[in-house]
Design an enzyme around this catalytic site. Structure first.
Site, short mmCIF file in Angstrom:
data_model
loop_
_atom_site.label_atom_id
_atom_site.label_comp_id
_atom_site.label_asym_id
_atom_site.label_seq_id
_atom_site.Cartn_x
_atom_site.Cartn_y
_atom_site.Cartn_z
N ASN A 9 0.87 -1.18 0.00
CA ASN A 9 0.00 0.00 0.00
C ASN A 9 0.90 1.23 0.00
O ASN A 9 1.50 1.56 1.02
CB ASN A 9 -0.88 -0.05 1.26
CG ASN A 9 -1.71 1.21 1.44
OD1 ASN A 9 -1.81 2.04 0.54
ND2 ASN A 9 -2.32 1.35 2.62
N LYS A 11 0.12 4.28 -0.31
CA LYS A 11 -0.51 5.48 0.28
C LYS A 11 -0.25 6.69 -0.63
O LYS A 11 -0.15 6.53 -1.84
CB LYS A 11 -0.02 5.70 1.72
CG LYS A 11 -0.16 4.42 2.55
CD LYS A 11 0.05 4.61 4.02
CE LYS A 11 -0.11 3.26 4.72
NZ LYS A 11 -0.05 3.36 6.18
N HIS A 99 -9.47 1.11 5.06
CA HIS A 99 -8.19 1.32 5.74
C HIS A 99 -8.40 2.28 6.91
O HIS A 99 -9.21 3.21 6.82
CB HIS A 99 -7.16 1.88 4.75
CG HIS A 99 -5.77 1.87 5.32
ND1 HIS A 99 -5.34 2.84 6.21
CD2 HIS A 99 -4.74 1.01 5.16
CE1 HIS A 99 -4.09 2.56 6.56
NE2 HIS A 99 -3.71 1.45 5.95
N GLU A 101 -6.77 4.70 7.94
CA GLU A 101 -6.56 6.13 7.63
C GLU A 101 -7.81 6.71 6.96
O GLU A 101 -8.14 7.88 7.15
CB GLU A 101 -5.31 6.28 6.75
CG GLU A 101 -4.06 6.06 7.57
CD GLU A 101 -2.87 5.51 6.80
OE1 GLU A 101 -2.87 5.56 5.55
OE2 GLU A 101 -1.94 5.00 7.46
N GLU A 171 -5.18 -4.97 10.72
CA GLU A 171 -4.17 -3.92 10.90
C GLU A 171 -4.45 -3.16 12.20
O GLU A 171 -5.24 -2.20 12.21
CB GLU A 171 -4.23 -2.94 9.73
CG GLU A 171 -3.95 -3.56 8.38
CD GLU A 171 -3.39 -2.54 7.41
OE1 GLU A 171 -2.30 -2.79 6.89
OE2 GLU A 171 -4.02 -1.49 7.21
N GLY A 177 2.62 2.23 10.78
CA GLY A 177 3.58 3.32 10.60
C GLY A 177 4.30 3.72 11.88
O GLY A 177 4.95 4.76 11.92
N SER A 217 3.53 -2.09 10.45
CA SER A 217 4.98 -2.18 10.63
C SER A 217 5.53 -3.57 10.33
O SER A 217 6.46 -4.03 10.98
CB SER A 217 5.39 -1.72 12.04
OG SER A 217 4.98 -0.39 12.25
P1 PGA Z 1 2.92 0.24 7.64
O1 PGA Z 1 1.45 0.46 7.02
O2 PGA Z 1 3.46 -1.04 7.06
O3 PGA Z 1 3.71 1.46 7.19
O4 PGA Z 1 2.76 0.17 9.11
C1 PGA Z 1 0.58 -0.61 6.82
C2 PGA Z 1 -0.72 -0.11 6.25
O5 PGA Z 1 -1.15 0.98 6.63
O6 PGA Z 1 -1.35 -0.79 5.41
#
Ligand code: PGA
Length: 256
Positions: A9, A11, A99, A101, A171, A177, A217
Site C-alpha cells: 500500500n 498510500k 483502511h 486512515e 491492521e 507506521g 509495521s
Molecule cells: P505500515 O502500514 O506497514 O507502514 O505500518 C501498513 C498499512 O497501513 O497498510
C-alpha cells in the site's frame, strides 16, 4: 489451500517519475527469484498510476494492481471521487477498503465500507477489507469486540459466494507506521479469532479459505516470523513496500 498474498500500500507517496523506477525495481528483484511465483503480489499505487502499472505488469504471473480506495457511489456528480467501475476499467483487479486512515481522516463508517464492498464486487474488483483496533481498545482488551463489529457490519450482509471472494487485512492501528509491530502471539490470536468469527456466519469451508493478511509495521525483519503463523496468509505492507529490495524480500519470506 489458502492463497499467500503480499500487498504493498503505497498510500500518498511517490510522484510519477519516482513511482516508475520503484515498480521496475520490484519487478527486477522478483524476476531473479523463482520461488515466489505462487505468491500473489499486489501493488496499490496512487490512482493516477493504475493504468500504467497494469500495462507494465500484466504479463507477470500472480502480479496484480490495486486501488487504495473507491467511491461509495456508482457514478455522477461527486467531484474528486473515483468509482469502482473506473478502477476496473483501467486494469486494477483489487481494491483496499476501510483502511484505518480512511476511517480516521475521512470519517468512513461501516455503512460506507459496506457500500464500497458491494460496488467493488459488482464491478468485479476483489476487496481487501481492513479491520483493526486502536491502542485504547487494545488496552481495554476490547480488540476482539471491535474487530468483530467492523467485520459483521461491513461484510456479513454478503452471500457466501460473495464473501468467499473477500481478502481481510488485520491492521491494529497502533502498529501502523509506528514501528510497533504486534507480537506473533497477538497476530495469530486475532487472525484465529477472525477466522472463527467468520465460521460462525459462513461455515468452516469459507472461513478456512479466506486469506487474512497482517498489516502494521510488517518489514523484512519480522515478516518471516509473522508469515509462519498458521492463520497468517501474508501481509499488507505500507512503509516497507516503498523500497524495492525490502518489499521483494518480504514476498520471499513465506516458509517453504
Ligand atoms: P505500515 O502500514 O506497514 O507502514 O505500518 C501498513 C498499512 O497501513 O497498510
Amino acid at each position: 489451500m489458502r492463497k499467500k498474498i503480499v500487498a504493498g500500500n503505497w498510500k500518498m507517496n511517490k510522484t510519477y517519475p519516482e513511482a516508475i523506477p520503484l515498480l521496475y525495481g520490484i519487478k527486477d528483484n522478483l524476476f531473479r527469484s523463482q520461488n515466489v511465483a505462487g505468491v500473489l503480489k499486489i501493488i496499490a499505487p496512487p490512482y493516477p498510476y493504475l493504468h500504467d502499472f497494469y500495462e507494465s505488469t500484466k504479463g507477470i504471473k500472480n502480479f496484480y494492481v490495486a486501488a487504495q480506495n473507491c467511491s461509495s457511489e456508482e457514478s455522477g456528480a461527486f467531484t474528486g471521487e473515483v468509482s469502482a467501475a473506473m478502477i476496473k476499467s483501467v486494469g486494477a483487479q483489487y481494491v483496499i477498503l476501510g483502511h484505518s486512515e480512511r476511517r480516521q481522516y475521512f470519517n468512513e463508517s461501516e455503512q460506507d465500507i459496506m457500500k464500497k464492498v458491494d460496488l467493488a464486487l459488482k464491478h468485479d474488483l476483489i476487496p481487501i477489507v481492513c479491520t483493526g483496533e486502536n491502542s485504547q481498545s487494545r488496552k481495554e482488551n476490547r480488540q476482539f469486540e471491535i474487530v468483530s463489529k467492523q467485520l459483521s457490519e461491513s461484510l456479513f450482509h454478503l452471500s457466501p459466494e460473495q464473501f468467499a471472494k473477500i481478502i481481510i487485512a488485520y491492521e491494529p492501528i497502533w502498529a501502523i507506521g509506528t514501528g510497533l509491530t504486534a507480537t506473533t502471539a497477538q497476530v495469530q490470536e486475532m487472525h484465529h479469532s477472525i477466522r472463527s468469527f467468520i465460521e460462525t456466519k459462513y461455515g468452516s469451508d469459507i472461513a478456512g479459505g479466506v486469506s487474512i493478511l497482517y498489516g502494521g509495521s510488517c518489514n523484512v525483519s519480522n515478516s518471516a516470523e509473522l508469515f509462519s503463523c498458521s492463520d497468517v496468509d501474508g501481509g499488507l505492507i505500507g512503509g516497507a513496500s516503498l523500497k524495492a529490495e525490502d518489499f521483494s524480500n518480504i514476498i520471499r519470506s513465506f516458509p517453504s
